[in-house]
Design an enzyme around this catalytic site. Structure first.
Site, PDB file in Angstrom:
ATOM      1  N   LYS A 182       0.862  -1.192   0.000  1.00 26.11           N
ATOM      2  CA  LYS A 182       0.000   0.000   0.000  1.00 26.11           C
ATOM      3  C   LYS A 182       0.894   1.237   0.000  1.00 26.11           C
ATOM      4  O   LYS A 182       1.553   1.552   0.986  1.00 26.11           O
ATOM      5  CB  LYS A 182      -0.904   0.058   1.243  1.00 26.11           C
ATOM      6  CG  LYS A 182      -1.946   1.159   1.099  1.00 26.11           C
ATOM      7  CD  LYS A 182      -2.364   1.830   2.382  1.00 26.11           C
ATOM      8  CE  LYS A 182      -1.674   3.100   2.733  1.00 26.11           C
ATOM      9  NZ  LYS A 182      -1.782   4.249   1.825  1.00 26.11           N
ATOM     10  N   PRO A 183       0.922   1.973  -1.129  1.00 21.95           N
ATOM     11  CA  PRO A 183       1.743   3.181  -1.173  1.00 21.95           C
ATOM     12  C   PRO A 183       1.033   4.355  -0.502  1.00 21.95           C
ATOM     13  O   PRO A 183      -0.160   4.285  -0.212  1.00 21.95           O
ATOM     14  CB  PRO A 183       1.888   3.431  -2.679  1.00 21.95           C
ATOM     15  CG  PRO A 183       0.631   2.866  -3.274  1.00 21.95           C
ATOM     16  CD  PRO A 183       0.225   1.697  -2.401  1.00 21.95           C
ATOM     17  N   THR A 238       6.404   8.142  13.262  1.00 22.35           N
ATOM     18  CA  THR A 238       6.427   7.345  14.492  1.00 22.35           C
ATOM     19  C   THR A 238       5.008   7.132  15.017  1.00 22.35           C
ATOM     20  O   THR A 238       4.653   6.025  15.444  1.00 22.35           O
ATOM     21  CB  THR A 238       7.316   8.040  15.539  1.00 22.35           C
ATOM     22  OG1 THR A 238       8.656   8.046  15.036  1.00 22.35           O
ATOM     23  CG2 THR A 238       7.289   7.319  16.874  1.00 22.35           C
ATOM     24  N   VAL A 240       2.062   7.001  13.427  1.00 19.59           N
ATOM     25  CA  VAL A 240       1.318   5.989  12.653  1.00 19.59           C
ATOM     26  C   VAL A 240       1.977   4.614  12.828  1.00 19.59           C
ATOM     27  O   VAL A 240       1.303   3.595  12.980  1.00 19.59           O
ATOM     28  CB  VAL A 240       1.223   6.384  11.156  1.00 19.59           C
ATOM     29  CG1 VAL A 240       0.566   5.275  10.358  1.00 19.59           C
ATOM     30  CG2 VAL A 240       0.420   7.674  11.002  1.00 19.59           C
ATOM     31  N   GLY A 241       3.306   4.595  12.872  1.00 20.33           N
ATOM     32  CA  GLY A 241       4.033   3.328  13.014  1.00 20.33           C
ATOM     33  C   GLY A 241       3.667   2.591  14.298  1.00 20.33           C
ATOM     34  O   GLY A 241       3.550   1.359  14.306  1.00 20.33           O
ATOM     35  N   CYS A 292      13.851  11.410   6.144  1.00 16.93           N
ATOM     36  CA  CYS A 292      13.854  11.016   7.565  1.00 16.93           C
ATOM     37  C   CYS A 292      15.234  11.209   8.186  1.00 16.93           C
ATOM     38  O   CYS A 292      15.354  11.411   9.390  1.00 16.93           O
ATOM     39  CB  CYS A 292      13.414   9.568   7.696  1.00 16.93           C
ATOM     40  SG  CYS A 292      14.376   8.452   6.676  1.00 16.93           S
TER      41      CYS A 292
HETATM   42  P1  NAP Z   1       2.782   8.728   7.518  1.00 15.40           P
HETATM   43  O1  NAP Z   1       1.737   9.770   7.586  1.00 15.40           O
HETATM   44  O2  NAP Z   1       3.077   7.956   8.747  1.00 15.40           O
HETATM   45  O3  NAP Z   1       2.325   7.748   6.326  1.00 15.40           O
HETATM   46  C1  NAP Z   1       3.113   6.649   5.949  1.00 15.40           C
HETATM   47  C2  NAP Z   1       2.215   5.600   5.332  1.00 15.40           C
HETATM   48  O4  NAP Z   1       1.303   5.139   6.331  1.00 15.40           O
HETATM   49  C3  NAP Z   1       1.357   6.097   4.168  1.00 15.40           C
HETATM   50  O5  NAP Z   1       1.235   5.078   3.222  1.00 15.40           O
HETATM   51  C4  NAP Z   1       0.021   6.346   4.850  1.00 15.40           C
HETATM   52  O6  NAP Z   1      -1.086   6.300   3.990  1.00 15.40           O
HETATM   53  C5  NAP Z   1      -0.020   5.189   5.811  1.00 15.40           C
HETATM   54  N1  NAP Z   1      -0.984   5.334   6.889  1.00 15.40           N
HETATM   55  C6  NAP Z   1      -1.621   6.453   7.327  1.00 15.40           C
HETATM   56  N2  NAP Z   1      -2.456   6.133   8.342  1.00 15.40           N
HETATM   57  C7  NAP Z   1      -2.349   4.802   8.549  1.00 15.40           C
HETATM   58  C8  NAP Z   1      -2.944   3.885   9.456  1.00 15.40           C
HETATM   59  N3  NAP Z   1      -3.811   4.269  10.373  1.00 15.40           N
HETATM   60  N4  NAP Z   1      -2.574   2.593   9.377  1.00 15.40           N
HETATM   61  C9  NAP Z   1      -1.665   2.174   8.469  1.00 15.40           C
HETATM   62  N5  NAP Z   1      -1.076   2.999   7.580  1.00 15.40           N
HETATM   63  C10 NAP Z   1      -1.410   4.297   7.617  1.00 15.40           C
HETATM   64  O7  NAP Z   1       4.170   9.306   7.023  1.00 15.40           O
HETATM   65  P2  NAP Z   1       4.457  10.233   5.772  1.00 15.40           P
HETATM   66  O8  NAP Z   1       3.930  11.589   6.066  1.00 15.40           O
HETATM   67  O9  NAP Z   1       4.035   9.545   4.524  1.00 15.40           O
HETATM   68  O10 NAP Z   1       6.067  10.240   5.766  1.00 15.40           O
HETATM   69  C11 NAP Z   1       6.814  11.069   6.581  1.00 15.40           C
HETATM   70  C12 NAP Z   1       7.320  10.318   7.816  1.00 15.40           C
HETATM   71  O11 NAP Z   1       7.967   9.125   7.415  1.00 15.40           O
HETATM   72  C13 NAP Z   1       8.383  11.108   8.586  1.00 15.40           C
HETATM   73  O12 NAP Z   1       8.154  10.951   9.958  1.00 15.40           O
HETATM   74  C14 NAP Z   1       9.684  10.430   8.180  1.00 15.40           C
HETATM   75  O13 NAP Z   1      10.726  10.569   9.108  1.00 15.40           O
HETATM   76  C15 NAP Z   1       9.244   9.018   8.056  1.00 15.40           C
HETATM   77  N6  NAP Z   1      10.175   8.270   7.198  1.00 15.40           N
HETATM   78  C16 NAP Z   1      11.017   7.367   7.779  1.00 15.40           C
HETATM   79  C17 NAP Z   1      11.942   6.687   6.989  1.00 15.40           C
HETATM   80  C18 NAP Z   1      12.908   5.690   7.583  1.00 15.40           C
HETATM   81  O14 NAP Z   1      13.534   4.945   6.815  1.00 15.40           O
HETATM   82  N7  NAP Z   1      13.084   5.655   8.890  1.00 15.40           N
HETATM   83  C19 NAP Z   1      11.991   6.927   5.607  1.00 15.40           C
HETATM   84  C20 NAP Z   1      11.117   7.856   5.077  1.00 15.40           C
HETATM   85  C21 NAP Z   1      10.191   8.517   5.873  1.00 15.40           C
HETATM   86  P3  NAP Z   1      -1.761   7.647   3.435  1.00 15.40           P
HETATM   87  O15 NAP Z   1      -0.718   8.313   2.619  1.00 15.40           O
HETATM   88  O16 NAP Z   1      -2.900   7.150   2.670  1.00 15.40           O
HETATM   89  O17 NAP Z   1      -2.156   8.469   4.614  1.00 15.40           O
END
Ligand code: NAP
Length: 493
Positions: A182-183, A238, A240-241, A292
């Site tokens: 799921k992207p 973090t 959402v994770g 990140c």
């Molecule tokens: P995000 O809001 O946490 O979203 C990441 C993914 O999770 C998206 O596909 C999103 O879908 C999905 N998602 C949203 N709500 C969810 C739920 N309740 N259950 C399961 N999945 C759900 O993060 P982002 O804004 O895309 O990315 C930025 C964050 O990612 C930053 O905190 C960054 O540090 C972190 N990051 C970490 C790394 C690493 O390798 N450590 C690499 C890149 C980014 P939707 O788009 O449909 O909401």
């Protein structure tokens, strides 16, 4: 198989499940915007929980045949995927520019890392089967073998969509697993549907890779808490994770989590400041700071502080700002969405209210947030204590190494960090004392090498990508013992 059509206006309005292109069961679609123009350029399906269930059913059905396929044959197919990708740099760069505001130089970087993900996957090998004589029972041999975990759920973010999806998908399938991907909703093409088209063209068997686009708020829980996957690989924030880990835990699926960061960039008093500031500017402004592992805080020795700030400002002001989908010379594009922009403006304003000095930038126009340098900062200001995830460089002074370490570690995160210091022993001591999964000496923190473990400590994640570390997460050790001579069970005459 005809060549896939990959331009932004191609047909992207179906899900890829069990080797078929299907409409979402609810029939709804989600518009996808070019962030530089803030204009919709296509629509993708809004997948539903029923679609997620169908994708997992297909992945489960395909798994045992795929696992039983000899490794050499699996590798031929993964190599086809690599060839398909390699043949399409121009189209992929165009999609990244349109969908993710990606300047050309960054598209080259993401493409190289993504092809590297697939190359690495071709090389991954679980440990060879080993036989150990039982230490407790006579004439028993213990065989230790490694099997694929089974089905893997992958949820990826928008900031490096192609790379961060392939970083999980390619090793998973090479090691004999099947996948439901799921992207992110901001980048459903480069993070998902593009990969589906390439897998189809590469001859990846039906059901081995399934892609369901849709909102995380609607289908994210089902991706994570479905009973089928044994690993749920999540890259994102973090907050959402943690929810994903909780959902995956309901079925005891392993959560593999790559989460947020707040990288400190320590600059000591003995460095070549020009070199440090160039690295510092790259680490803050590359991809508009939406990485990140980008620099979140510059921690600079007080004796070189003013000069460092001036140099950083010069670099920030030299960036070429514009729409990467129209101009190849652009080095700095838009941020991804309005939430990003609004959070950044709030963090900057909050820091100024708390006493920071605006050295350059600070304004937003559409989704373009100017490269911003703030001086007179402290660790508790909003741009410093939060993962700001944007083109903002708060610079914080320190007076000795102990204070630098105290500031560096004063964060819930522990992903990446950097130490700029000429004295090799002192640099290594500082690196050892920083609480982070990855520390880079005399470089900025945006680094990823496929032969080194990628991941974080504290609230930055669980587990590691690449090499033997991802192999361990995507395979299960199994103990098969073989008894020779009948053993004595004592209780029987
Ligand atoms: P995000 O809001 O946490 O979203 C990441 C993914 O999770 C998206 O596909 C999103 O879908 C999905 N998602 C949203 N709500 C969810 C739920 N309740 N259950 C399961 N999945 C759900 O993060 P982002 O804004 O895309 O990315 C930025 C964050 O990612 C930053 O905190 C960054 O540090 C972190 N990051 C970490 C790394 C690493 O390798 N450590 C690499 C890149 C980014 P939707 O788009 O449909 O909401």
């Amino acid at each position: 198989m005809s060549a896939p059509t990959l331009e932004p206006q191609a047909d992207w309005n179906q899900l890829y499940i069990d080797g078929e292109w299907r409409d979402a069961t609810g029939g709804e679609t989600i518009p996808v915007e070019n962030p530089a123009k803030q204009e919709v350029f296509t629509e993708v399906p809004a997948g539903t929980e029923a679609d997620v269930d169908a994708a997992y059913e297909a992945a489960e059905a395909a798994q045992s045949d795929w696992a039983a396929t000899p490794r050499a044959e699996r590798n031929e197919i993964v190599q086809n995927l690599l060839d398909e990708l390699n043949a399409r740099f121009e189209e992929v760069a165009g999609l990244l520019a349109t969908e993710a505001g990606t300047p050309g130089y960054r598209a080259m970087g993401e493409f190289a890392t993504a092809t590297g993900d697939v190359e690495m996957a071709l090389e991954l090998e679980p440990p060879e089967e080993e036989v150990r004589p039982s230490p407790s029972v006579d004439d028993k041999d213990n065989h230790i073998v490694y099997e694929p975990v089974g089905v893997v759920g992958v949820i990826s973010p928008w900031n490096f969509p192609l790379h961060l999806s392939l970083r999980a998908v390619a090793p998973a399938i090479a090691l004999g697993n099947t996948v439901v991907l799921k992207p992110a909703t901001d980048t459903p093409i480069t993070g998902g549907l593009l990969i589906a088209k390439l897998c189809e063209a590469a001859g990846v068997p039906d059901g081995v890779v399934n892609v369901v686009t849709g909102r995380g708020s609607e289908i994210g829980d089902r991706i994570a808490n479905h009973p089928t996957p044994r690993v749920v690989s999540f890259t994102g924030s973090t907050s959402v994770g943690k929810g994903v880990a909780e959902q995956a835990g309901k079925n005891l699926a392993l959560p593999a989590l790559e989460l947020g960061g707040n990288a400190p960039f320590i600059v000591t008093d003995d460095v070549d400041l020009e070199r440090a500031a160039r690295a510092g500017a790259f680490g803050s402004f590359f991809h508009q700071g939406q990485v990140c592992i980008s620099i979140n805080r510059h921690l600079v020795h007080e004796s070189v502080y003013d000069e460092y700030v001036d140099l950083l400002v010069d670099h920030a002001e030299s960036l070429v700002i514009g729409d990467p989908s129209e101009n190849e010379d652009v080095t700095f594009g838009p941020v991804q969405n309005e939430t990003q922009r609004d959070d950044l403006v709030e963090f900057i304003e909050g820091s100024l209210e708390d006493g920071a000095t605006l050295e350059t930038g600070g304004e937003a126009d559409g989704l373009f947030v100017e490269p911003t340098v703030l001086s007179d900062c402290t660790n508790d200001m909003p741009t410093a204590c939060n993962e700001h995830f944007g083109p903002v460089a708060p610079v914080i002074p320190f007076s000795d190494d102990d204070e630098a370490i105290e500031l560096a570690n004063d964060t819930e995160y522990g992903l990446s960090a950097s130490v700029f210091c000429e004295d090799a022993e002192r640099a290594r001591d500082l690196a050892d004392r920083v609480e982070a999964g990855m520390v880079h000496i005399n470089d900025q923190p945006i680094n990823e090498d496929h032969n080194a473990p990628f991941g974080g400590v504290k609230q930055s994640g669980l587990g590691r990508y690449h090499g033997e570390w991802i192999t361990q997460e995507l395979t299960e050790p199994k103990w098969i013992s073989v008894q020779g001579e009948e053993r004595d069970y004592f209780v029987f005459e």
